[in-house]
Design a protein around this motif. Sequence first.
Motif, short mmCIF file in Angstrom:
data_model
loop_
_atom_site.label_atom_id
_atom_site.label_comp_id
_atom_site.label_asym_id
_atom_site.label_seq_id
_atom_site.Cartn_x
_atom_site.Cartn_y
_atom_site.Cartn_z
N HIS A 60 -10.47 5.45 -0.23
CA HIS A 60 -9.38 4.47 -0.23
C HIS A 60 -9.69 3.12 -1.24
O HIS A 60 -10.84 2.55 -1.11
CB HIS A 60 -8.89 3.78 1.01
CG HIS A 60 -8.69 4.80 2.17
ND1 HIS A 60 -7.87 5.78 2.10
CD2 HIS A 60 -9.40 5.24 3.36
CE1 HIS A 60 -7.63 6.50 3.23
NE2 HIS A 60 -8.59 6.22 3.97
N LYS A 111 0.83 8.95 -5.11
CA LYS A 111 0.38 7.60 -4.81
C LYS A 111 -0.36 6.64 -5.99
O LYS A 111 0.01 5.68 -6.04
CB LYS A 111 -0.36 7.63 -3.46
CG LYS A 111 0.17 8.25 -2.39
CD LYS A 111 -0.95 8.48 -1.04
CE LYS A 111 -2.14 9.00 -1.39
NZ LYS A 111 -1.94 10.52 -1.85
N LEU A 119 -4.18 4.46 -0.86
CA LEU A 119 -4.78 5.15 0.07
C LEU A 119 -5.07 6.61 -0.33
O LEU A 119 -4.44 7.07 -1.24
CB LEU A 119 -4.01 5.27 1.23
CG LEU A 119 -3.57 4.08 2.26
CD1 LEU A 119 -2.59 4.36 3.17
CD2 LEU A 119 -5.21 3.42 2.54
N TYR A 161 1.29 5.35 0.99
CA TYR A 161 0.87 6.35 1.81
C TYR A 161 1.66 7.82 1.62
O TYR A 161 2.54 7.72 1.15
CB TYR A 161 1.27 5.89 3.27
CG TYR A 161 0.72 6.89 4.35
CD1 TYR A 161 -0.31 6.88 4.91
CD2 TYR A 161 1.85 7.88 4.74
CE1 TYR A 161 -0.57 7.85 6.08
CE2 TYR A 161 1.52 8.84 5.79
CZ TYR A 161 0.21 8.84 6.48
OH TYR A 161 0.05 9.67 7.23
N VAL A 209 -3.25 -1.53 -2.15
CA VAL A 209 -4.16 -0.39 -1.62
C VAL A 209 -3.41 0.73 -1.82
O VAL A 209 -2.25 0.99 -2.06
CB VAL A 209 -4.08 -0.59 0.10
CG1 VAL A 209 -5.05 0.52 0.42
CG2 VAL A 209 -4.45 -1.96 0.42
N LEU A 216 -5.48 4.79 11.36
CA LEU A 216 -4.30 3.94 10.50
C LEU A 216 -2.96 4.22 11.57
O LEU A 216 -2.33 3.20 12.12
CB LEU A 216 -3.96 4.11 9.26
CG LEU A 216 -2.80 3.39 8.39
CD1 LEU A 216 -2.84 1.88 8.84
CD2 LEU A 216 -2.57 3.72 7.24
N LEU A 257 -10.71 0.91 7.46
CA LEU A 257 -9.51 0.67 6.66
C LEU A 257 -8.85 -0.10 7.56
O LEU A 257 -8.29 -1.33 6.99
CB LEU A 257 -8.88 2.12 6.36
CG LEU A 257 -7.54 2.09 5.76
CD1 LEU A 257 -7.37 1.23 4.59
CD2 LEU A 257 -6.61 3.25 5.82
N PHE A 260 0.84 -1.11 -0.14
CA PHE A 260 -0.02 -0.02 0.02
C PHE A 260 0.86 1.13 0.21
O PHE A 260 1.98 1.05 0.58
CB PHE A 260 -1.10 -0.09 1.07
CG PHE A 260 -0.33 0.22 2.46
CD1 PHE A 260 -0.31 1.36 3.23
CD2 PHE A 260 0.08 -1.09 3.04
CE1 PHE A 260 0.11 1.32 4.46
CE2 PHE A 260 0.62 -1.13 4.47
CZ PHE A 260 0.50 -0.08 5.04
N SER A 305 -9.82 8.47 9.07
CA SER A 305 -9.29 7.13 8.83
C SER A 305 -7.63 6.88 9.09
O SER A 305 -7.20 5.73 9.55
CB SER A 305 -9.98 6.36 7.63
OG SER A 305 -9.23 7.08 6.56
N LEU A 306 -7.07 7.96 8.17
CA LEU A 306 -5.54 7.68 8.20
C LEU A 306 -5.09 7.98 9.67
O LEU A 306 -3.91 7.44 10.00
CB LEU A 306 -5.13 8.91 7.35
CG LEU A 306 -5.24 8.77 5.81
CD1 LEU A 306 -4.72 9.83 5.03
CD2 LEU A 306 -4.67 7.42 5.43
#
Length: 626
Positions: A214, A99, A241, A92, A239, A270, A292, A90, A266-267
């Motif tokens: 995401h 990304k 993001l 980030y 993924v 994480l 997520l 993934f 949501s980040l």
Amino acid sequence: MPGTPLTGSKGGANAGIRVVCRVRPRNSKEMQSESCVKAEGESIEIVGEEHHTFTFDAVFGPEGTQRQLYDAVAAPILEDVMCGFNGTIFAYGQTSSGKTHTMQGPDLFDTEQQGLIPRALTNLFQFVEAAPEDIDFMVKLSLVEIYMERVCDLFEPSKGDLRIREDKQRGVWLEGVTEHYVASPIEALQWMKHGEANRSVAATQMNSQSSRSHLIFIVTLIQQHTRDGGTKTSRLYLVDLAGSEKISRTGAAGQTLEEAKMINKSLSALGNVINALTDGKSSHIPYRDSKLTRILSESLGGNSRTALVINMSPSELNEMESVSTARFGSRAKKITNKARVNVERSPAEMKAALSAATKEIEVLKAKLADLEGNPVTPRADEELTDSPGRSATVISAERVTAMEEEIVELQREKDVLADEVMTLREEVDDRDRMITQLRQEADKLGQFEDVIADRERLQEAVDELSTKMRRIESHKDEETQAKARLANELVQLRKAYQAAVDEASNAKEAASILQRQLDQAKADAAASHIKDVDSDSAEPGADIPSATPSQEVENEVSNVSGDEDRSIDGAIQAVETGEIADSNDNEVKSNDCAEPGAENQDTGAAGVVDTGDGKVEEVQQVVGGR
């Protein structure tokens, strides 16, 4: 899914997350600013208000190519997936840090500009083509996005919010997600392009095509050995993001602002999961704080080989965001995953392994007993020291210790296999009981033939009743129609009655006129009679009547009035009762007003006649006088 640690594979059963840093070139909005990020070897330096240095597994500057990044990040993960491990890759970084370019590339079908996802799909099918012929492969794809904390199926957008499930056999999975089986990388890329077109994007001041969700691309690989029946199932999570956003710079407003809030939330969840996994103090990992982290729970500290690509901008305008991204990657690098080969052994394979382990244990036990009985007998291939007896004794003791450890390990494996065999036997017993139960139910069904015949007869009766009901409904329809006709006739009768009432009213009005005319006739008759009496009394030699003239006139008028009154009353009564005759039969005749034997005849007064067309005509008769 239960798994067996892959001993001897690269990285061992327990391995940390592989973190790679990628610094993109400056874009058109950043050309007037200075670069604050310097990539050198496996480290980056961020020079600004403070000096920061970070070390990762690999670092790629603006000159790094898509192929170089794939070889460093995705190729090792894909090899593990082919061995039966789960894998996750993934990307980030802040918004507009590259990304999506890293994961997908500007063109899915451009072999030079392809990102990690299309290259991984191509490489996967290359592995499949090169695999032994006794292995059957199945590849299936799913594509979802997490938008505003809702998991949406991009292959079938009507599935608005998928539920996340978890069990020991399958791990974390999405209930009801659409899965497509594919047989080539081209087919896989076409499905990805189809689903990616449904992804939520919006324009901001930093990115004209900013991802507002995401993106999670799930590849499931199933390998089945046709020879021994064993099956390996591995999943690859790819993924992309959504980027973290600073509202003052993106200029987000309205719905875009609400999306940015949910992305940052949501980040942040994480980051909290990564902190809890690496601080060494937390007893609880908050995987359930967001959709997520719930989906990626196996990828972070669980059953997966994981690689993280942190993307950053080199511009000094984004210095704070770049430092934050580098710190995120440094914390993630400390996470240790516990990956397992996801294998399901067939009963035959498990029995063979158990038998081999049992035989090996017996051989080792025999060797151990032989060594314990002859501890000073050296083997031909052993090197003796100056003290043969002592050297042999020491060597035998070491060998015995190693063999005992090996026996213990084999015994442990035997116990595990025995447990698995016992579980399979229990499953077989359960299926036997189920088969027995089904047979008993089948026998019971044989006894229900009479009941089925009765049911058929009942069905015939029901059909007959249904036919009768339809007839009754038909009669009801006829009755309804008859009622409608009667109602119509009643309306016509009421109209006729109203017309008759109107005619009676007109007749009354005509009778009133007739009454006035009769009154006038009475007055004229009385005046004429008085005049005649006076004229007779003036003649010479006339006899003087016994009564006075006034009395005679009064009597005459009284007679005329009585007769006329009776005639009028009869006419009014005929009108009121509706007995109006034709014109030839309804002349109202007046009674004789003169005394018997008089020379002149009296005339009638008046009458009314119905002409047949609803009109009333007046009929007047002459009233005679003397």
